[in-house]
Design an enzyme around this catalytic site. Structure first.
Site, PDB file in Angstrom:
ATOM      1  N   ARG A 123      57.332  -1.213 -18.416  1.00 20.30           N
ATOM      2  CA  ARG A 123      56.837  -0.887 -19.979  1.00 20.30           C
ATOM      3  C   ARG A 123      55.601  -1.269 -20.238  1.00 20.30           C
ATOM      4  NH1 ARG A 123      61.869  -3.977 -19.828  1.00 20.30           N
ATOM      5  NH2 ARG A 123      63.484  -2.772 -20.118  1.00 20.30           N
ATOM      6  N   LYS A 145      45.405  10.272 -24.183  1.00 22.76           N
ATOM      7  CA  LYS A 145      46.635  11.020 -24.030  1.00 22.76           C
ATOM      8  C   LYS A 145      46.864  11.072 -22.489  1.00 22.76           C
ATOM      9  CE  LYS A 145      46.278  14.745 -27.500  1.00 22.76           C
ATOM     10  NZ  LYS A 145      45.823  16.033 -27.822  1.00 22.76           N
ATOM     11  N   GLU A 187      34.004  21.891 -22.272  1.00 21.40           N
ATOM     12  CA  GLU A 187      34.478  21.006 -23.385  1.00 21.40           C
ATOM     13  C   GLU A 187      33.411  20.276 -24.224  1.00 21.40           C
ATOM     14  OE1 GLU A 187      37.705  20.644 -24.060  1.00 21.40           O
ATOM     15  OE2 GLU A 187      38.927  20.944 -22.239  1.00 21.40           O
ATOM     16  N   LYS A 229      34.217  12.291 -29.906  1.00 25.26           N
ATOM     17  CA  LYS A 229      35.609  12.352 -29.549  1.00 25.26           C
ATOM     18  C   LYS A 229      36.106  11.160 -29.940  1.00 25.26           C
ATOM     19  CE  LYS A 229      39.483  13.166 -26.768  1.00 25.26           C
ATOM     20  NZ  LYS A 229      40.363  13.423 -25.489  1.00 25.26           N
ATOM     21  N   GLU A 239      47.069  12.429 -33.379  1.00 22.75           N
ATOM     22  CA  GLU A 239      46.958  13.533 -33.677  1.00 22.75           C
ATOM     23  C   GLU A 239      47.684  14.185 -34.688  1.00 22.75           C
ATOM     24  OE1 GLU A 239      45.935  16.414 -30.227  1.00 22.75           O
ATOM     25  OE2 GLU A 239      47.160  17.822 -31.256  1.00 22.75           O
ATOM     26  N   ARG A 243      42.523  15.190 -35.289  1.00 18.05           N
ATOM     27  CA  ARG A 243      42.413  15.353 -33.765  1.00 18.05           C
ATOM     28  C   ARG A 243      42.648  16.855 -33.335  1.00 18.05           C
ATOM     29  NH1 ARG A 243      43.916  10.958 -29.109  1.00 18.05           N
ATOM     30  NH2 ARG A 243      43.346  12.083 -27.324  1.00 18.05           N
ATOM     31  N   ASN A 247      41.533  20.756 -29.918  1.00 18.08           N
ATOM     32  CA  ASN A 247      42.136  21.959 -29.451  1.00 18.08           C
ATOM     33  C   ASN A 247      41.678  23.310 -29.636  1.00 18.08           C
ATOM     34  OD1 ASN A 247      44.083  20.602 -28.016  1.00 18.08           O
ATOM     35  ND2 ASN A 247      45.373  19.882 -29.854  1.00 18.08           N
ATOM     36  N   HIS A 250      42.016  25.979 -27.269  1.00 15.26           N
ATOM     37  CA  HIS A 250      43.142  25.843 -26.403  1.00 15.26           C
ATOM     38  C   HIS A 250      44.376  26.606 -26.558  1.00 15.26           C
ATOM     39  CE1 HIS A 250      40.777  22.333 -25.379  1.00 15.26           C
ATOM     40  NE2 HIS A 250      41.423  21.975 -24.706  1.00 15.26           N
ATOM     41  N   HIS A 254      45.519  27.873 -23.292  1.00 20.57           N
ATOM     42  CA  HIS A 254      46.817  27.507 -22.387  1.00 20.57           C
ATOM     43  C   HIS A 254      47.456  28.648 -22.291  1.00 20.57           C
ATOM     44  CE1 HIS A 254      46.813  22.935 -24.046  1.00 20.57           C
ATOM     45  NE2 HIS A 254      46.164  23.158 -22.762  1.00 20.57           N
ATOM     46  N   HIS A 267      40.978  24.930 -16.107  1.00 17.05           N
ATOM     47  CA  HIS A 267      41.176  24.655 -17.712  1.00 17.05           C
ATOM     48  C   HIS A 267      40.019  24.871 -18.237  1.00 17.05           C
ATOM     49  CE1 HIS A 267      42.846  22.537 -21.263  1.00 17.05           C
ATOM     50  NE2 HIS A 267      41.911  21.697 -21.124  1.00 17.05           N
TER      51      HIS A 267
HETATM   52  P1  NAD Z   1      41.025  17.902 -11.595  1.00 18.77           P
HETATM   53  O1  NAD Z   1      41.160  16.386 -11.911  1.00 18.77           O
HETATM   54  O2  NAD Z   1      41.878  18.706 -10.921  1.00 18.77           O
HETATM   55  O3  NAD Z   1      39.581  17.659 -10.736  1.00 18.77           O
HETATM   56  C1  NAD Z   1      38.865  18.747 -10.413  1.00 18.77           C
HETATM   57  C2  NAD Z   1      38.545  18.917  -8.919  1.00 18.77           C
HETATM   58  O4  NAD Z   1      37.553  18.173  -8.909  1.00 18.77           O
HETATM   59  C3  NAD Z   1      39.645  18.108  -8.030  1.00 18.77           C
HETATM   60  O5  NAD Z   1      39.774  19.078  -6.804  1.00 18.77           O
HETATM   61  C4  NAD Z   1      39.041  17.056  -7.830  1.00 18.77           C
HETATM   62  O6  NAD Z   1      39.702  16.230  -6.747  1.00 18.77           O
HETATM   63  C5  NAD Z   1      37.761  17.102  -7.730  1.00 18.77           C
HETATM   64  N1  NAD Z   1      36.744  16.056  -8.013  1.00 18.77           N
HETATM   65  C6  NAD Z   1      36.946  14.946  -8.961  1.00 18.77           C
HETATM   66  N2  NAD Z   1      35.756  14.414  -9.033  1.00 18.77           N
HETATM   67  C7  NAD Z   1      34.975  14.895  -8.006  1.00 18.77           C
HETATM   68  C8  NAD Z   1      33.545  14.537  -7.753  1.00 18.77           C
HETATM   69  N3  NAD Z   1      32.998  13.479  -8.414  1.00 18.77           N
HETATM   70  N4  NAD Z   1      33.082  15.167  -6.734  1.00 18.77           N
HETATM   71  C9  NAD Z   1      33.774  16.070  -6.082  1.00 18.77           C
HETATM   72  N5  NAD Z   1      34.859  16.771  -6.241  1.00 18.77           N
HETATM   73  C10 NAD Z   1      35.512  16.068  -7.451  1.00 18.77           C
HETATM   74  O7  NAD Z   1      40.406  18.582 -12.843  1.00 18.77           O
HETATM   75  P2  NAD Z   1      39.686  18.148 -14.412  1.00 18.77           P
HETATM   76  O8  NAD Z   1      38.843  19.118 -14.730  1.00 18.77           O
HETATM   77  O9  NAD Z   1      38.890  16.938 -13.940  1.00 18.77           O
HETATM   78  O10 NAD Z   1      40.796  17.611 -15.219  1.00 18.77           O
HETATM   79  C11 NAD Z   1      42.015  18.559 -15.500  1.00 18.77           C
HETATM   80  C12 NAD Z   1      43.085  17.855 -16.013  1.00 18.77           C
HETATM   81  O11 NAD Z   1      42.778  17.139 -17.060  1.00 18.77           O
HETATM   82  C13 NAD Z   1      44.288  18.892 -16.500  1.00 18.77           C
HETATM   83  O12 NAD Z   1      45.502  18.531 -16.198  1.00 18.77           O
HETATM   84  C14 NAD Z   1      44.321  18.634 -18.077  1.00 18.77           C
HETATM   85  O13 NAD Z   1      45.651  18.990 -18.726  1.00 18.77           O
HETATM   86  C15 NAD Z   1      43.645  17.162 -18.002  1.00 18.77           C
HETATM   87  N6  NAD Z   1      43.238  17.187 -19.540  1.00 18.77           N
HETATM   88  C16 NAD Z   1      43.564  15.961 -20.139  1.00 18.77           C
HETATM   89  C17 NAD Z   1      43.022  15.722 -21.312  1.00 18.77           C
HETATM   90  C18 NAD Z   1      43.471  14.364 -21.999  1.00 18.77           C
HETATM   91  O14 NAD Z   1      43.043  14.353 -23.301  1.00 18.77           O
HETATM   92  N7  NAD Z   1      44.221  13.468 -21.605  1.00 18.77           N
HETATM   93  C19 NAD Z   1      41.898  16.399 -21.777  1.00 18.77           C
HETATM   94  C20 NAD Z   1      41.521  17.412 -21.172  1.00 18.77           C
HETATM   95  C21 NAD Z   1      42.175  17.741 -19.895  1.00 18.77           C
HETATM   96  N1  GLY Z   2      41.775  16.867 -25.400  1.00 16.80           N
HETATM   97  C1  GLY Z   2      42.319  16.791 -26.817  1.00 16.80           C
HETATM   98  C2  GLY Z   2      42.567  15.428 -27.303  1.00 16.80           C
HETATM   99  O1  GLY Z   2      42.357  14.586 -26.571  1.00 16.80           O
HETATM  100  O2  GLY Z   2      42.988  15.300 -28.383  1.00 16.80           O
END
Ligand code: NAD
Ligand code: GLY
Length: 375
Positions: A123, A145, A187, A229, A239, A243, A247, A250, A254, A267
């Site tokens: 939890r 998030k 971003e 942010k 949101e 917030r 997006n 997006h 998306h 992404h």
């Molecule tokens: P990812 O986590 O897939 O990382 C991209 C690639 O880089 C992967 O292969 C990873 O293993 C590699 N990698 C990571 N750090 C590295 C480093 N320092 N050196 C070499 N390789 C490295 O992708 P991302 O772009 O970081 O994140 C995308 C995800 O984030 C999506 O699932 C998206 O939905 C999510 N997201 C979440 C939020 C939120 O607010 N929570 C916001 C934006 C995106």
């Molecule tokens: N990535 C958008 C948010 O965190 O609200």
């Protein structure tokens, strides 16, 4: 090299975002958050583990706490129930308890899943984000998030759950493939476009330094994006209002990701193209002037992001945009720009979206292969 800290002001859930070079090795940054911890569970993936886990382990050793390590397969395709369950399985087998501190070491995929695991395990246990991609440092690790994808939609299952701290080590971005860095720049550009024209101008001037991962420029970009942010999240954690402006790009983005199949475009690439389309829509709806649209498109191209929409077919876009989380009773809502540095959310008609897509070359219902690097 100096460390800079941005605070996310959320009352009892407030936390620091530490930004700088070589931070993951600094035991003093972890120590304040580990005082009440019974043990530590570091979650990472097969790509990041060999690059950075040893340095984090060495820094955590100073705490004297037992360390559990969980290594996930790499990729968006694994951001699902099965992997989440594997995290729970390993935590339970290792007898992690309510006072175990989870640590997410990786990009947004590891961060979103670890955060969700922390929200659910017994939890709720605390967690620290160590984002290792630019996208995760400026966006995914900040704001709480967390979640996983469902077969029927991206990030559809999740929770708002804030970390105890974020440690953004900008030097680690040097091992990131250039394509991933550019996706992260998307971003950064988004944040400036919706909230800070002066920052936008700064990015225009620094874009080559940022692409080359210049340390000073990168620290400044991460700091300014996180400040914006953090301000937005502090004002609207769940949101309910502003917030949603984060997006920008997006709704189209998306649709591109889902329409092409997850993983075809990153992404950030889909969001880059989505911003170009949303800016075009902003002009058509009379909110934005053409010069500002063209300026945004130029910056996206300078960041090596695609700006031409993949021809998925306008009807397919509309279908996908109607299942966006911002959509309400099938009504599409889009973030549009009023000027560079100011945005608003507005309902948009299917007819307006269609005109925009068709003007951007999306008229057929055929899908071909789309390489984002030539768009
Ligand atoms: P990812 O986590 O897939 O990382 C991209 C690639 O880089 C992967 O292969 C990873 O293993 C590699 N990698 C990571 N750090 C590295 C480093 N320092 N050196 C070499 N390789 C490295 O992708 P991302 O772009 O970081 O994140 C995308 C995800 O984030 C999506 O699932 C998206 O939905 C999510 N997201 C979440 C939020 C939120 O607010 N929570 C916001 C934006 C995106
Ligand atoms: N990535 C958008 C948010 O965190 O609200």
């Amino acid at each position: 090299m100096a460390i800079t800290t941005v605070q996310v002001h959320l009352g009892p859930r407030a936390y620091p975002i530490h930004i700088g070079a070589d931070l993951i090795s600094r035991a003093d940054l972890y120590a304040p958050h580990l005082q009440g911890a019974s043990s530590i569970a570091m979650v990472t993936n097969t790509t990041v583990e060999p690059l950075y886990a040893q340095r984090v382990r060495a820094a955590l050793a100073a705490s004297g706490k037992r360390l559990i390590q969980i290594v996930l397969p790499d990729g968006e395709a694994y951001k699902n129930w099965e992997t989440l369950n594997a995290i729970f399985e390993q935590l339970l087998r290792a007898r992690a308890d309510r006072a175990t501190m989870l640590i997410a070491l990786g990009g947004g995929v590891v961060g979103d899943m670890t955060g969700f695991a922390a929200a659910c395990y017994m939890r709720g246990v605390p967690f620290i984000q160590i984002p290792t991609t630019l996208l995760a440092q400026v966006d995914a690790s900040v704001g709480g998030k967390t979640g996983i994808n469902h077969r029927l939609g991206k990030n559809m299952i999740g929770a708002f759950y804030q970390p105890s701290a974020v440690i953004a080590d900008t030097r680690g971005l040097r091992t990131l493939p250039e394509r991933e860095r550019c996706a992260g720049l998307s971003e950064v550009i988004k944040t400036a476009a919706i909230a800070d024209c002066v920052f936008f101008e700064w990015i225009e001037a620094q874009i080559e330094a940022l692409r080359a991962c210049d340390e000073t420029a990168m620290i400044e970009a991460v700091r300014r994006a996180c400040e914006i942010k953090a301000r937005i999240v502090a004002a609207d954690e769940r949101e309910r209002g502003m917030r949603a402006l984060l997006n920008f790009g997006h709704t189209f983005g998306h649709a591109i990701e889902a329409g092409l199949g997850y993983g075809q475009w990153l992404h950030g690439e889909a969001v880059g193209c989505g911003m170009a389309l949303a800016a075009d829509l902003s002009v058509r709806l009379g909110h934005l002037d053409e010069a500002a649209r063209a300026r945004l498109a130029r910056l996206l191209q300078a960041a090596r992001l695609p700006v031409r929409a993949p021809a998925l077919g306008a009807d397919r876009y509309i279908d996908l945009m109607r299942s966006d989380k911002k959509a309400n009773a099938g009504q599409i809502h889009c973030i549009v720009l009023k000027r560079l540095g100011e945005a608003l959310m507005t309902p948009v008609s299917v007819a307006d979206v269609k005109v925009c897509l068709e003007a951007n070359g999306v008229s057929t219902s055929e899908q071909r292969e789309y390489d984002p690097r030539i768009y």
